[in-house]
Design an enzyme around this catalytic site. Structure first.
Site, short mmCIF file in Angstrom:
data_model
loop_
_atom_site.label_atom_id
_atom_site.label_comp_id
_atom_site.label_asym_id
_atom_site.label_seq_id
_atom_site.Cartn_x
_atom_site.Cartn_y
_atom_site.Cartn_z
N GLY A 125 0.82 -1.20 0.00
CA GLY A 125 0.00 0.00 0.00
C GLY A 125 0.86 1.25 0.00
O GLY A 125 2.01 1.24 -0.43
N SER A 126 0.29 2.33 0.51
CA SER A 126 0.94 3.64 0.44
C SER A 126 2.05 3.78 1.46
O SER A 126 2.09 3.05 2.47
CB SER A 126 -0.09 4.74 0.68
OG SER A 126 -0.54 4.71 2.03
N GLY A 154 0.46 5.04 4.95
CA GLY A 154 -0.26 3.96 5.63
C GLY A 154 0.67 2.86 6.10
O GLY A 154 0.57 2.36 7.23
N GLY A 155 1.59 2.47 5.22
CA GLY A 155 2.52 1.41 5.58
C GLY A 155 3.46 1.81 6.70
O GLY A 155 3.76 1.02 7.59
N GLU A 193 5.45 -3.32 1.29
CA GLU A 193 5.78 -2.78 -0.02
C GLU A 193 5.06 -1.45 -0.13
O GLU A 193 3.83 -1.40 -0.13
CB GLU A 193 5.34 -3.72 -1.14
CG GLU A 193 5.69 -3.21 -2.52
CD GLU A 193 4.98 -3.95 -3.63
OE1 GLU A 193 4.57 -3.28 -4.60
OE2 GLU A 193 4.81 -5.17 -3.53
N CYS A 242 2.70 -1.00 -9.30
CA CYS A 242 3.79 -0.58 -8.41
C CYS A 242 5.12 -0.52 -9.15
O CYS A 242 6.07 0.10 -8.66
CB CYS A 242 3.90 -1.52 -7.21
SG CYS A 242 4.01 -3.27 -7.66
#
Length: 483
Positions: free
Chosen positions: A202-203, A206-207, A226, A263
């Site tokens: 994810g972002s 957020g990650g 990731e 990605c």
């Protein structure tokens, strides 16, 4: 759809109870669980694709292929665990004549325990409920609890039902797999004491927030995230002179693929100054239709990202428009141009990922300027070089190797093969670890080494016993033995 606190705690407790039986199951048994899930997904492909298309806007062709990829990687991990080298068995017999005398040591990898998996928005099958994180964790005997992505809740729910039934029919332990939903549930999942590792796609914001939670627990746990990747491409003057038109066409196809929501999208393209390559790329983008984005939130963010980059000094828009309504009309392709000198002067502003069908061409005047600009590029999943035979690009390749987890020669990074050799990970912020989330060695994230010293044979795991009853590859006294 929001998982309540008590329900979440019941699910993690069930996963904890299933961890022992899952770890004790044979490789053949665990492979049969994966194959059962793969067969069930393939059997329900029409229903699943219809649900996914209604939520993700990716289209039935792309989604049907993604189901095949998902079932394919489940089958790959079934082969991985039955082949046996994933255990990394090492045996050193006792050597009383060494200085100091060495005891007998036998080491192998064991599952870490229950794993939390966070689904990705851009791959509703392959990086979601039954995706690579789930498959690699189940393969080595780790129970899995998946946090559904808000962009495809109905698909997540139905996929989870299919996975749960397949595991039940295959005789897997109860509690081996579960699904939760909601932001609060995701946060609580990372903090739950029964969870021993996390897989996330994810972002960066957020990650990173979840990573910080994972490592600040009373018992810190590994967080395999990731996050973001710019995936730089370097094209030499000789390559442009030889095949500039073909390179421009393939670049345009790559950065617009899937509305630029891969990605591995090539987000930075370094080109020599003084060529017409930018104009050629711009021409290739003329007439490319706008494409719907995965979620309203992503579509809303795309024009904002375009506007922020266009506002930077020294940045020109050479194709497309930054004034878009991606929510209503879809995302249109945009090509930016700047110089390596500008990147060196303002890396924080220019080296910012924009999720969508856009790329930044960066003109460099010398190899030294190229190297200086590349040194500022954050860690990436991929790095690509287009050069001609006979060019001395050794120093460039060495620099790209330090920057990314996969270095491509003559191709484009979109498209990630699922096989034994794949590496899908890179220096931060591409990932928060050095491991891959795609391919055979993705299982290594969810294992830990244990060594047994001077242990009686009957108390050893079968893979470590002297007779090697499982026939797995092992390194014995420094010599690799395949069986």
């Amino acid at each position: 759809m929001q998982t309540a606190t008590q329900e979440l705690q019941d699910l993690t407790a069930a996963a904890h109870a299933a961890a022992g039986p899952a770890a004790a199951a044979s490789d053949v048994e665990r492979a049969s669980w994966l194959l059962a899930i793969a067969d069930a997904l393939d059997a329900n492909v029409t229903e699943l694709v219809a649900i996914a298309d209604s939520e993700s806007r990716l289209g039935p062709v792309r989604l049907t292929g993604e189901v095949a990829r998902t079932s394919g990687q489940l089958r790959l991990f079934a082969r991985v665990v039955t082949e046996g080298s994933y255990l990394e068995v090492v045996i050193d017999h006792a050597n009383p004549d060494s200085t100091p005398p060495s005891p007998e040591l036998r080491r192998m990898l064991h599952p870490v325990g229950p794993v939390a998996v966070f689904s990705a928005s851009n791959f509703p099958f392959a990086f979601s409920v039954a995706g690579g994180d789930t498959a690699s964790a189940l393969a080595v005997g780790c129970p899995v609890i998946v946090k559904a992505h808000s962009g495809h809740l109905e698909l997540s729910k139905r996929t989870a039902e299919i996975v749960t039934q397949a595991l039940h029919d295959a005789g897997a332990p109860e509690g081996l797999f579960a699904l939760v939903a909601g932001r609060e549930a995701g946060t609580a999942l990372v903090q739950d004491p029964f969870i021993k590792a996390v897989g996330f796609t994810g972002s960066i914001p957020g990650g990173r927030a979840l990573f910080d939670l994972a490592v600040s627990r009373p018992e810190p746990i590994p967080f395999y995230g990731e996050l973001g990747s710019l995936n730089p491409v370097v094209i030499t003057a000789a390559a442009i002179a030889s095949r500039g038109g073909a390179l421009a066409a393939s670049l345009a196809a790559s950065f617009t693929m899937g509305a630029g929501q891969f990605c591995t999208k090539p987000g930075l393209v370094f080109i020599p100054a003084g060529t017409n390559f930018g104009a050629t790329v711009a021409a290739e983008c003329v007439g490319k239709a706008a494409a719907p984005m995965l979620t309203d939130r992503i579509a809303e963010a795309y024009p904002a990202g375009l506007a922020a980059l266009a506002a930077q000094p020294g940045v020109d828009v050479i194709s497309g428009s930054t004034e878009q309504n991606a929510e209503a009309d879809g995302a249109g392709a945009v090509v930016f141009s700047t110089t390596a000198a500008s990147v060196i002067a303002r890396p924080a502003e220019l080296l910012e990922e924009c999720f969508g069908p856009t790329t930044l061409l960066i003109e460099y005047r010398s190899e030294e300027e190229l190297a200086a600009a590349l040194a500022l590029v954050p860690g990436s999943l991929t790095a690509t070089v287009h050069a001609e035979d006979g060019e001395d690009i050794g120093a460039l390749v060495a620099q790209l190797t330090g920057l990314a987890g996969r270095v491509l020669f003559g191709g484009w990074p979109t498209g990630v093969s699922v096989n034994w050799a794949q590496q899908h990970g890179g220096p931060y912020p591409a990932t928060t670890s050095l491991f891959t989330s795609v391919g055979a060695t993705a299982v290594r994230r969810f294992q830990r080494p244990v060594a047994y010293q001077d242990a009686p044979d009957q108390f050893l795991p079968e893979a470590l016993r002297e007779a090697n009853p499982l026939g797995v590859p092992r390194r014995v006294d420094g010599v690799l033995r395949l069986a």
